[in-house]
Design an enzyme around this catalytic site. Structure first.
Site, short mmCIF file in Angstrom:
data_model
loop_
_atom_site.label_atom_id
_atom_site.label_comp_id
_atom_site.label_asym_id
_atom_site.label_seq_id
_atom_site.Cartn_x
_atom_site.Cartn_y
_atom_site.Cartn_z
N GLU A 5 36.15 7.10 69.86
CA GLU A 5 37.21 7.96 70.41
C GLU A 5 38.01 7.21 71.49
OE1 GLU A 5 38.42 11.38 70.21
OE2 GLU A 5 37.59 10.96 68.25
N CYS A 23 30.34 9.74 58.42
CA CYS A 23 31.13 10.31 59.52
C CYS A 23 32.50 9.65 59.42
CB CYS A 23 30.47 10.00 60.86
SG CYS A 23 31.54 10.31 62.30
N CYS A 59 35.97 16.05 58.60
CA CYS A 59 34.85 15.85 59.52
C CYS A 59 33.58 16.33 58.82
CB CYS A 59 35.10 16.69 60.78
SG CYS A 59 33.76 16.66 61.97
N ASN A 60 32.64 15.42 58.64
CA ASN A 60 31.38 15.79 57.97
C ASN A 60 30.62 16.84 58.77
OD1 ASN A 60 30.71 13.50 55.70
ND2 ASN A 60 31.98 12.72 57.34
N THR A 61 30.63 16.68 60.10
CA THR A 61 29.87 17.58 60.97
C THR A 61 30.44 19.00 60.91
OG1 THR A 61 29.64 15.66 62.43
CG2 THR A 61 28.94 17.78 63.32
N HIS A 108 34.63 8.87 61.48
CA HIS A 108 34.96 7.87 62.52
C HIS A 108 34.52 6.46 62.10
CE1 HIS A 108 35.53 11.32 65.22
NE2 HIS A 108 35.92 10.49 66.19
N TYR A 138 31.57 16.20 68.19
CA TYR A 138 30.91 17.42 67.69
C TYR A 138 29.45 17.15 67.31
CZ TYR A 138 35.42 19.88 66.63
OH TYR A 138 36.64 20.52 66.67
N ASP A 148 39.88 17.17 62.58
CA ASP A 148 38.62 16.46 62.87
C ASP A 148 38.29 16.70 64.34
OD1 ASP A 148 36.41 14.62 62.58
OD2 ASP A 148 37.61 13.10 63.57
N SER A 149 37.08 16.35 64.72
CA SER A 149 36.71 16.45 66.13
C SER A 149 37.58 15.53 66.98
CB SER A 149 35.24 16.06 66.31
OG SER A 149 35.07 14.69 65.94
#
Ligand code: DGL
Length: 276
Positions: free
Chosen positions: A164, A196, A85-87, A198, A54, A22-23
């Site tokens: 984060e 997302c 990570c969806n992005t 997160h 991201y 993931d980011s």
């Protein structure tokens, strides 16, 4: 004194390694579900926190980072890699599958289909990053569903970055949740997709802002179950639940931060090292 002969490396079965990236720390929501569904697997997680978030970055940036992380996880022995990570799935999923055909990639996408099925008033909200919402992949997912349901999207700029920092109770997180939930509440949504990885860590705040009757959709469990199917297909079997598993993580950000977050957010131990 008798000592047991050492087990030769050849006699020891190779651990089934599943890579997850993931980011940053968001993919821990998927890792949590994977750990429950795949006992005995060796899970290797990469948090690209040094390059996160991201969601507000150009596609090429996300693609290039996804390639770096994929090659690292392949070198760790992963034949199945979960893009948690969806992005990154939207930006790089197809590219990775085309360029690394020997690796099985499990991607994630906003759970719009289950949300449309669950909604009673046919007004569904989607919270996701700007990158996910602007992607062709999301437009293609959304288009056929719009005939039956009003889909209200909300780009939650800043929210992944705030999470984060590791404290979902922080004032900054609460304020961003308030700001991003308000338009969804005003639109009258009865179901909201956490698009997302997160955002599940801010579930309490999101639920509070939207109200208790709004259903939140998180796809982590479904992704974990799909990964089990893929592990069985790729390896021809599932790891024995008694195999010594182990969860290790690498981060491109500060090790101490990921250690602290993992301790607070996960219910199993995870060793953390710097991404070389
Ligand atoms: N966790 C990521 C996702 O699912 C991305 C968050 C970010 O880095 O902006 O989209």
């Amino acid at each position: 004194m008798r000592t047991e002969p050492p087990t030769s490396a050849a006699a020891r079965p190779e651990p089934m390694t599943v890579g997850v990236f993931d980011s940053g720390v968001g993919g821990l929501s998927v890792l949590r579900a994977l750990h429950r569904e795949l006992p005995g697997a060796r899970l290797v997680y990469v948090a690209d926190s040094g390059y996160a978030p991201y969601g507000e970055r150009p596609r090429d940036y996300v693609l290039q980072r996804s390639q770096v992380l994929t090659e690292f996880l392949q070198a760790q022995g992963a034949r199945v890699i979960v893009i948690a990570c969806n992005t990154a799935t939207a930006a790089a999923g197809q590219w990775l599958r085309e360029h690394y055909p020997d690796t099985c990639f499990v991607g994630v996408e906003p759970g719009l289909k289950p949300a449309v099925t669950a909604s009673r008033n046919r007004i569904v909200g989607v919270m996701a990053t700007q990158g996910t919402l602007a992607s062709e992949k999301f437009q293609a997912l959304r288009r056929p569903l719009e005939a039956q349901t009003r889909i209200v999207t909300q780009a939650c700029t800043g929210l992944a970055g705030a999470l984060e920092r590791g404290d979902p109770q922080a004032g900054e997180v609460q304020e961003l949740v308030r700001r991003h939930c308000a338009p969804l509440r005003e639109a009258g949504v009865d179901t909201v997709v956490l698009g997302c990885t997160h955002y599940p860590f801010a579930t309490d705040a999101i639920q509070r802002e939207l109200g208790p009757s709004v259903l939140l959709i998180d796809t982590a469990e479904a992704i974990a179950r799909h990964t089990v199917t893929q592990v069985r297909r790729v390896h021809g079997a599932l790891p024995s639940p008694d195999a010594p598993d182990g969860v290790s993580a690498y981060t491109s950000g500060p090790v101490a931060v990921l250690e602290k977050i993992a301790e607070a957010w996960l219910d199993f131990p995870m060793s953390v090292q710097a991404l070389p």
